[in-house]
Scaffold this motif. Structure first.
Motif: not given
Ligand code: NDP
Ligand SMILES: O=C(O)C1=N[C@H](C(=O)O)C[C@H](O)C1
Length: 269
Positions: A13-16, A37-38, A78-79, A83, A101, A103, A125-128, A162
């Protein structure tokens, strides 16, 4: 079609998470076999396509990662750090490539991921994106070419949701600058200046973080000397660049031996 590598997306459900689901779904090189998801999230048990406001995809959102990972060749994750550490153990157990992904990881988290990578293929990677990984190489080169008369500052800007700073990308760029200069980042890193800081120390690498609105991700590496400045910049305007890189990593990882890899390996930079 069924021979295509099966991909699981965590944090659906997250942005990524949502961007990754769309990217895998649109690909003719991989198939979406599960999403996680969680526990307690209101998407659990429902079709993920419908949860995202579109057509059904025939994939229900699960809160049981191990059961879902067992059907996958790769997990794209990307969580959150907690997690991701849990998923690293489960992906290794399921013999699935783990693309990370996430960070904001601590030294202890990174040790646990390194332990999982002793018997699993992990790509982290911190950025893909292609552009940032190219910028990392450029940063290393410029830092090696310029001496300490050039103060190095890494400046990053992200959206207001963020949770970690400096960004994973900023840390990659800082590491690259330190490597180019032949120093250890931890010994020269200036983070979170505030108050009477004293004059800037020669040779240090500074970090600044901006948070606001819907900024996808912007990174500058500034080399500032007396009379001139060099600025290396990457601007992300669409999260699809990260999702494309992550899928490329998941496919690249198929058949690779255990170990921890990064996007420089994947992209051959
Ligand atoms: N390496 C790269 O290229 C990039 C890295 N990122 C990184 O990716 C991560 C996520 O970013 P973003 O998508 O914006 O964040 P979001 O908060 O939108 O998404 C994170 C998702 O992970 C879920 N989550 C957390 N814990 C669990 C779990 N135990 N089981 C299942 N799902 C879980 C969250 O659920 P809930 O909302 O319920 O907590 C949420 O849906 C960050 O660390 C960000 O920095 C982002 C973009 C590019
Ligand atoms: O949280 C984000 O959004 C992003 N995180 C990564 C980071 O920490 O560098 C990559 C990208 O900048 C977006």
């Amino acid at each position: 079609m069924t021979n295509l590598p099966g991909i699981v997306i965590t944090g659906a459900s997250g942005r990524m998470g949502q961007m990754l689901i769309k990217t895998v779904q649109a690909s003719d090189k991989a198939r979406l076999v599960g999403v996680v998801d969680r526990p307690g999230h209101d998407w659990i048990g429902h079709d993920v396509g419908e949860c995202m406001g579109g057509a059904a995809l025939g994939v229900a959102v699960s809160d049981d990662p191990l059961e879902v990972f067992a059907h996958a060749q790769a997990v794209i994750d990307f969580t959150s750090p907690a997690a991701t550490v849990e998923f690293a153990g489960l992906a290794a157990q399921a013999r699935a490539v783990h693309v990370i992904g996430t960070t904001g990881m601590s030294e202890d988290d990174l040790k646990k991921i390194a332990a999982a990578a002793r018997h699993a293929t992990v790509i982290r990677a911190g950025n893909m994106s292609l552009g940032v990984n190219l910028l990392v190489q450029l940063t290393k080169k410029v830092a090696a070419a310029l001496d300490e008369d050039f103060d190095i500052e890494v400046i990053e800007a992200h959206h207001n949701k963020k949770v970690d700073a400096p960004s994973g990308t900023a840390l990659m760029l800082g590491e690259a600058a330190a490597e180019g200069r032949g120093v250890v980042l931890d010994n020269v890193s200036d983070r979170g200046r505030d108050g009477i800081t004293g004059a800037r120390e020669k040779g240090h690498i500074g970090f600044s973080a901006i948070r606001g609105g819907d900024i996808v991700g912007e990174h500058d590496v500034l080399f500032a000397a007396v009379g001139e400045r060099v600025v290396l910049r990457h601007v992300a305007t669409d999260r699809a660049i990260f999702a494309r890189g992550a899928l490329k990593a998941a496919l690249w990882g198929q058949g690779k031996g255990p170990g921890e890899y990064d996007m420089v390996d994947v992209l051959g930079l």
